[in-house]
Design an enzyme around this catalytic site. Sequence first.
Site, mmCIF file in Angstrom:
data_model
loop_
_atom_site.group_PDB
_atom_site.id
_atom_site.type_symbol
_atom_site.label_atom_id
_atom_site.label_comp_id
_atom_site.label_asym_id
_atom_site.label_seq_id
_atom_site.Cartn_x
_atom_site.Cartn_y
_atom_site.Cartn_z
ATOM 1 N N GLY A 256 0.808 -1.230 0.000
ATOM 2 C CA GLY A 256 0.000 0.000 0.000
ATOM 3 C C GLY A 256 0.832 1.266 0.000
ATOM 4 O O GLY A 256 0.385 2.311 0.466
ATOM 5 N N ARG A 257 2.022 1.189 -0.509
ATOM 6 C CA ARG A 257 2.953 2.343 -0.577
ATOM 7 C C ARG A 257 3.355 2.863 0.814
ATOM 8 O O ARG A 257 3.813 3.991 0.964
ATOM 9 C CB ARG A 257 2.376 3.512 -1.397
ATOM 10 C CG ARG A 257 1.945 3.141 -2.818
ATOM 11 C CD ARG A 257 3.131 2.652 -3.651
ATOM 12 N NE ARG A 257 2.809 2.472 -5.058
ATOM 13 C CZ ARG A 257 2.524 1.308 -5.636
ATOM 14 N NH1 ARG A 257 2.510 0.193 -4.934
ATOM 15 N NH2 ARG A 257 2.264 1.247 -6.935
#
Length: 213
Positions: free
Chosen positions: A191-192
């Site tokens: 999710g970065r």
Amino acid sequence: MDQANKKKVDRADFLKGKLEEVAHADPMKLFSVWYQEAIEKSCADPHAVVLTTATTDGKPSSRIVYMRDLLEEGVIIYTNYTSRKGIEITKNPNVALLFYWDCCERQVRIEGQVEKINPLISDDYFAARPRISQIGAWASEQSTVIPDRASLEERVAFYEKKFPNEVPRPPHWGGLIVEPNYFEFWQGRLGRLHDRICYEKSADDWATYRIAP
Ligand SMILES: Cc1cc2nc3c(=O)[nH]c(=O)nc-3n(C[C@H](O)[C@H](O)[C@H](O)COP(=O)(O)O)c2cc1C
């Protein structure tokens, strides 16, 4: 950008590792562990690194070079001292290095100061290079404008004749050591929400902290 190309640019999530705490008090140790892992996991060109230099008025320029040795004191590269990068560092020794090891989903940013290494070490390294690379170091006036490819090949032929046996190291070619004062270890995460651990040199010690992705 069309949808097909956009898909190519957006990559899947990063899932291969974590960097949840400071793994080593000395960033060179952690760097050396990550570098070994990049080699063991067969990352493409694990020694390739982007070297950024800057003019005294702050105009940056980047190019890829190879890390040729890793010492406790820093990262060794070899180049032409009269190239664009070579000239820039004589006036401004502040440089940045950027390693990207895709197969480990890692990047390492290093900042520091660069200086020439002992000429005897450059001599040894140069002597171990293939002959064609040794001749090339004489023939190529790196970063200068040349009229055409033929003029480069003429210079190669000239130095082939001039040095029929052993090729001495050109005085304008040799090693540089980048002595780091800052590291950032970046590990891709889901999710970065990537891990970013920094080390900053203060006196003889390293301060460490985490920064947001
Ligand atoms: C994979 C790769 C490795 C390279 N390794 C070196 C190197 O070790 N030393 C070097 O001087 N140039 C190396 N080069 C060439 C540099 O990127 C650059 O073209 C050259 O050093 C001249 O840069 P400058 O004009 O900015 O000084 C490499 C290029 C690539 C793509």
